[in-house]
Design a protein around this motif. Structure first.
Motif, PDB file in Angstrom:
ATOM      1  N   TYR A 131      18.335  36.410   7.016  1.00 21.58           N
ATOM      2  CA  TYR A 131      17.353  36.004   8.023  1.00 21.58           C
ATOM      3  C   TYR A 131      16.689  34.680   7.662  1.00 21.58           C
ATOM      4  O   TYR A 131      16.661  33.755   8.483  1.00 21.58           O
ATOM      5  CB  TYR A 131      16.299  37.096   8.214  1.00 21.58           C
ATOM      6  CG  TYR A 131      15.264  36.718   9.242  1.00 21.58           C
ATOM      7  CD1 TYR A 131      15.563  36.790  10.604  1.00 21.58           C
ATOM      8  CD2 TYR A 131      14.008  36.262   8.862  1.00 21.58           C
ATOM      9  CE1 TYR A 131      14.633  36.419  11.552  1.00 21.58           C
ATOM     10  CE2 TYR A 131      13.057  35.896   9.805  1.00 21.58           C
ATOM     11  CZ  TYR A 131      13.375  35.972  11.151  1.00 21.58           C
ATOM     12  OH  TYR A 131      12.451  35.596  12.085  1.00 21.58           O
ATOM     13  N   VAL A 132      16.146  34.572   6.445  1.00 20.14           N
ATOM     14  CA  VAL A 132      15.422  33.345   6.093  1.00 20.14           C
ATOM     15  C   VAL A 132      16.364  32.166   5.843  1.00 20.14           C
ATOM     16  O   VAL A 132      15.927  31.018   5.867  1.00 20.14           O
ATOM     17  CB  VAL A 132      14.473  33.542   4.884  1.00 20.14           C
ATOM     18  CG1 VAL A 132      13.431  34.604   5.190  1.00 20.14           C
ATOM     19  CG2 VAL A 132      15.229  33.862   3.615  1.00 20.14           C
ATOM     20  N   THR A 133      17.647  32.460   5.600  1.00 17.89           N
ATOM     21  CA  THR A 133      18.605  31.381   5.370  1.00 17.89           C
ATOM     22  C   THR A 133      19.200  30.865   6.680  1.00 17.89           C
ATOM     23  O   THR A 133      19.403  29.662   6.837  1.00 17.89           O
ATOM     24  CB  THR A 133      19.737  31.871   4.444  1.00 17.89           C
ATOM     25  OG1 THR A 133      19.152  32.327   3.218  1.00 17.89           O
ATOM     26  CG2 THR A 133      20.716  30.756   4.137  1.00 17.89           C
ATOM     27  N   PHE A 193      17.982  31.422   9.933  1.00 23.18           N
ATOM     28  CA  PHE A 193      17.055  31.137  11.022  1.00 23.18           C
ATOM     29  C   PHE A 193      15.947  30.207  10.550  1.00 23.18           C
ATOM     30  O   PHE A 193      15.644  30.138   9.366  1.00 23.18           O
ATOM     31  CB  PHE A 193      16.455  32.434  11.581  1.00 23.18           C
ATOM     32  CG  PHE A 193      17.480  33.323  12.216  1.00 23.18           C
ATOM     33  CD1 PHE A 193      17.946  33.067  13.501  1.00 23.18           C
ATOM     34  CD2 PHE A 193      17.988  34.405  11.523  1.00 23.18           C
ATOM     35  CE1 PHE A 193      18.897  33.877  14.078  1.00 23.18           C
ATOM     36  CE2 PHE A 193      18.944  35.228  12.097  1.00 23.18           C
ATOM     37  CZ  PHE A 193      19.414  34.970  13.383  1.00 23.18           C
ATOM     38  N   GLU A 194      15.368  29.521  11.506  1.00 23.45           N
ATOM     39  CA  GLU A 194      14.262  28.604  11.220  1.00 23.45           C
ATOM     40  C   GLU A 194      13.001  29.423  10.977  1.00 23.45           C
ATOM     41  O   GLU A 194      12.487  30.062  11.897  1.00 23.45           O
ATOM     42  CB  GLU A 194      14.061  27.665  12.419  1.00 23.45           C
ATOM     43  CG  GLU A 194      13.175  26.490  12.144  1.00 23.45           C
ATOM     44  CD  GLU A 194      13.807  25.480  11.191  1.00 23.45           C
ATOM     45  OE1 GLU A 194      13.063  24.870  10.410  1.00 23.45           O
ATOM     46  OE2 GLU A 194      15.036  25.312  11.225  1.00 23.45           O
ATOM     47  N   VAL A 195      12.553  29.446   9.730  1.00 20.88           N
ATOM     48  CA  VAL A 195      11.328  30.177   9.389  1.00 20.88           C
ATOM     49  C   VAL A 195      10.427  29.251   8.585  1.00 20.88           C
ATOM     50  O   VAL A 195      10.877  28.252   8.019  1.00 20.88           O
ATOM     51  CB  VAL A 195      11.619  31.474   8.576  1.00 20.88           C
ATOM     52  CG1 VAL A 195      12.420  32.468   9.394  1.00 20.88           C
ATOM     53  CG2 VAL A 195      12.306  31.167   7.276  1.00 20.88           C
ATOM     54  N   ASP A 196       9.179  29.612   8.532  1.00 19.06           N
ATOM     55  CA  ASP A 196       8.196  28.870   7.760  1.00 19.06           C
ATOM     56  C   ASP A 196       8.654  28.778   6.304  1.00 19.06           C
ATOM     57  O   ASP A 196       9.136  29.755   5.729  1.00 19.06           O
ATOM     58  CB  ASP A 196       6.850  29.601   7.858  1.00 19.06           C
ATOM     59  CG  ASP A 196       5.772  28.933   7.047  1.00 19.06           C
ATOM     60  OD1 ASP A 196       5.386  27.798   7.406  1.00 19.06           O
ATOM     61  OD2 ASP A 196       5.345  29.552   6.045  1.00 19.06           O
ATOM     62  N   ALA A 197       8.519  27.596   5.710  1.00 20.85           N
ATOM     63  CA  ALA A 197       8.985  27.372   4.334  1.00 20.85           C
ATOM     64  C   ALA A 197       8.308  28.315   3.343  1.00 20.85           C
ATOM     65  O   ALA A 197       8.943  28.804   2.404  1.00 20.85           O
ATOM     66  CB  ALA A 197       8.752  25.921   3.925  1.00 20.85           C
ATOM     67  N   LYS A 248       9.928  31.710   3.731  1.00 21.84           N
ATOM     68  CA  LYS A 248      11.278  31.665   3.141  1.00 21.84           C
ATOM     69  C   LYS A 248      11.202  31.734   1.620  1.00 21.84           C
ATOM     70  O   LYS A 248      11.910  32.530   0.990  1.00 21.84           O
ATOM     71  CB  LYS A 248      12.002  30.388   3.571  1.00 21.84           C
ATOM     72  CG  LYS A 248      13.407  30.284   3.028  1.00 21.84           C
ATOM     73  CD  LYS A 248      14.115  29.045   3.558  1.00 21.84           C
ATOM     74  CE  LYS A 248      15.532  28.989   3.040  1.00 21.84           C
ATOM     75  NZ  LYS A 248      16.298  27.890   3.666  1.00 21.84           N
TER      76      LYS A 248
END
Length: 173
Positions: free
Chosen positions: A32-34, A36-40, A43
């Motif tokens: 998911y964190v790799t 999709f665009e997520v908050d740093a 992540k």
């Protein structure tokens, strides 16, 4: 002959479900964190938690393998032919090998030490950058292969449940 509803022993069930929780969490959250665009910050937090979970999972996995070797699955003569049992044993051995590769490559690709409460759990292993890149690629490939195998494993359990072979009931205790 052992009945088809014989349960797996408590240690086997414990190691199975603990492994399932860890592997499913780190795989799903890692993808998911790799992907999709997520908050740093999110992540980094998820990846740091995954590293810590896997670090604590390493000895659990070693005990799980020892338990698997010393406590084979209950024989099931009602509906599961010998050929299918042999295939299942090979698939499980392959999954254990993949888990080993995922854990080892994860340690060897790390670019820093792993700490918990001020203690170093895994020291930084300074390798040549090309070797670190190899371990990173091996890790990514083996994680994807393991995710595929876990999906097949879940599909096989569903298939067996639908055909009347109650493996999940035996693993739940």
């Amino acid at each position: 002959m052992i009945a088809s509803n014989e349960k797996y022993n408590k240690k086997t069930r414990f190691f199975h479900w603990l492994s399932a929780v860890v592997i499913l969490w780190v795989t799903i959250s890692g993808f998911y964190v790799t992907l999709f665009e997520v908050d740093a910050e999110l992540k980094n937090s998820v990846l740091a938690l995954n590293v810590l979970m896997n670090t604590f999972f390493i000895p659990v996995f070693m005990f799980r393998v020892l338990n698997w070797v010393n406590n084979p699955a209950p024989e099931d003569y009602q509906g599961l032919p010998l050929r299918s049992r042999k295939i299942a044993d090979k698939v499980h051995a392959g999954m254990y090998l993949l888990i080993f590769i995922v854990l080892l490559s994860g340690v060897l690709m790390m670019d820093r030490k792993v700490e918990f409460l001020g203690m170093t759990l895994i020291p930084y292993l300074p390798f040549d950058p090309a070797l670190k890149e190899f371990f990173t690629r091996l890790h990514i490939f083996s994680v994807c292969a393991l995710a595929f195998c876990v999906a097949l494993h879940i599909a096989a359990v569903i298939r067996h449940e639908l055909s009347g072979l109650r493996i999940l009931k035996r693993m739940l205790g």
